[in-house]
Design an enzyme around this catalytic site. Structure first.
Site, PDB file in Angstrom:
ATOM      1  N   ARG A 175      28.923  65.937  50.076  1.00  0.00           N
ATOM      2  CA  ARG A 175      29.326  67.281  49.635  1.00  0.00           C
ATOM      3  C   ARG A 175      30.123  67.924  50.757  1.00  0.00           C
ATOM      4  O   ARG A 175      29.885  67.645  51.930  1.00  0.00           O
ATOM      5  CB  ARG A 175      28.104  68.160  49.371  1.00  0.00           C
ATOM      6  CG  ARG A 175      27.185  67.610  48.320  1.00  0.00           C
ATOM      7  CD  ARG A 175      27.656  67.990  46.951  1.00  0.00           C
ATOM      8  NE  ARG A 175      26.821  67.385  45.918  1.00  0.00           N
ATOM      9  CZ  ARG A 175      26.998  67.598  44.629  1.00  0.00           C
ATOM     10  NH1 ARG A 175      27.965  68.404  44.196  1.00  0.00           N
ATOM     11  NH2 ARG A 175      26.231  67.014  43.747  1.00  0.00           N
ATOM     12  N   ILE A 176      31.033  68.799  50.364  1.00  0.00           N
ATOM     13  CA  ILE A 176      31.795  69.528  51.378  1.00  0.00           C
ATOM     14  C   ILE A 176      31.171  70.902  51.550  1.00  0.00           C
ATOM     15  O   ILE A 176      31.034  71.646  50.583  1.00  0.00           O
ATOM     16  CB  ILE A 176      33.280  69.638  50.972  1.00  0.00           C
ATOM     17  CG1 ILE A 176      33.873  68.222  50.874  1.00  0.00           C
ATOM     18  CG2 ILE A 176      34.057  70.470  51.989  1.00  0.00           C
ATOM     19  CD1 ILE A 176      35.243  68.188  50.236  1.00  0.00           C
TER      20      ILE A 176
ATOM     21  N   HIS B 172      31.741  59.414  59.844  1.00  0.00           N
ATOM     22  CA  HIS B 172      32.687  59.018  58.800  1.00  0.00           C
ATOM     23  C   HIS B 172      33.122  57.560  59.031  1.00  0.00           C
ATOM     24  O   HIS B 172      33.414  57.182  60.160  1.00  0.00           O
ATOM     25  CB  HIS B 172      33.898  59.952  58.826  1.00  0.00           C
ATOM     26  CG  HIS B 172      34.885  59.645  57.744  1.00  0.00           C
ATOM     27  ND1 HIS B 172      34.657  59.982  56.421  1.00  0.00           N
ATOM     28  CD2 HIS B 172      36.080  59.005  57.767  1.00  0.00           C
ATOM     29  CE1 HIS B 172      35.674  59.570  55.692  1.00  0.00           C
ATOM     30  NE2 HIS B 172      36.550  58.976  56.482  1.00  0.00           N
TER      31      HIS B 172
ATOM     32  N   GLU C 158      28.284  52.288  63.306  1.00  0.00           N
ATOM     33  CA  GLU C 158      27.841  53.672  63.084  1.00  0.00           C
ATOM     34  C   GLU C 158      26.463  53.893  63.713  1.00  0.00           C
ATOM     35  O   GLU C 158      26.200  54.938  64.301  1.00  0.00           O
ATOM     36  CB  GLU C 158      27.761  53.981  61.584  1.00  0.00           C
ATOM     37  CG  GLU C 158      29.100  54.144  60.915  1.00  0.00           C
ATOM     38  CD  GLU C 158      28.986  54.650  59.476  1.00  0.00           C
ATOM     39  OE1 GLU C 158      27.981  55.304  59.135  1.00  0.00           O
ATOM     40  OE2 GLU C 158      29.910  54.384  58.688  1.00  0.00           O
TER      41      GLU C 158
END
Ligand code: GAR
Length: 188
Positions: free
Chosen positions: A92-93, A110, A175
């Protein structure tokens, strides 16, 4: 970081939660500057099982209405004195308003070497463009998608016969090293 006080952290997830699991394990080490106090998910995500496993408070908040969702998040974050939010596969942003209202730090991981390949399907797009490398990035969150200041990033070489699955697998491995390193970098 000074003294023994660890930074109270919330991890936001939407899916598998391998970064969450990795961050929890990191938080249990002596050298960790964080303690994970809360996990927020926008759905019944698989990764919530790690919150259960480690007895960390979890909250599922529907983002159907972003405004209401963010309000709920801000209330619980404040109540629990959260100082750091780690987005870990949270799809979600967050709004400008949320970022402004939350008084702590917000960071994200990311799966690309930003500023290349913002958004979704990063490995597939890198492969289609015959890139020589992809990677992963930990960055501060700003209200523009995948665009805040970079904290740390790592390149991953794309080899002959690379597939989306094999590339994703290589990136997620990196990551799991990069996120704890980036947290240590900004908090120590
Ligand atoms: C990770 O590769 C993370 O970088 C990516 O989602 C995956 C979550 O995996 N995040 C984004 O694409 C954010 N734009 P995980 O649930 O196993 O941690």
């Amino acid at each position: 970081m000074t003294g023994l006080k660890k930074v109270k952290t919330a991890v936001f997830i939407s899916g598998r939660g391998s970064n969450l699991n990795n961050l929890i394990k990191f938080s249990k080490t002596k050298k960790s500057p964080i303690i994970i106090d809360l996990v927020i998910s926008d759905k019944k995500a698989f990764g919530l099982k790690y919150a259960d496993q480690y007895k960390i408070k979890k909250k599922i908040i529907s983002f159907k209405s972003i405004k209401i969702a963010e309000k709920k998040c801000l209330i619980i974050l404040k109540k629990r004195n959260i100082e750091l939010i780690c987005l870990a596969g949270f799809m979600r942003i967050l709004s400008k308003n949320f970022i402004k209202k939350f008084k702590g730090i917000i960071i994200n991981i990311h799966p690309s070497y930003l500023p290349k390949y913002k958004g979704l399907n990063t490995s597939l797009r890198a492969l289609k463009n015959n890139e020589k490398f992809s990677g992963c990035t930990v960055h501060y969150v700003s209200s523009k998608l995948d665009s805040g200041k970079v904290i740390l990033q790592k390149k991953v070489r794309i080899t002959k016969n690379e597939t989306e699955i094999s590339l994703d697998r290589k990136i997620i491995k990196e990551e799991h090293k990069l996120y704890p390193a980036a947290i240590s970098k900004i908090l120590y």
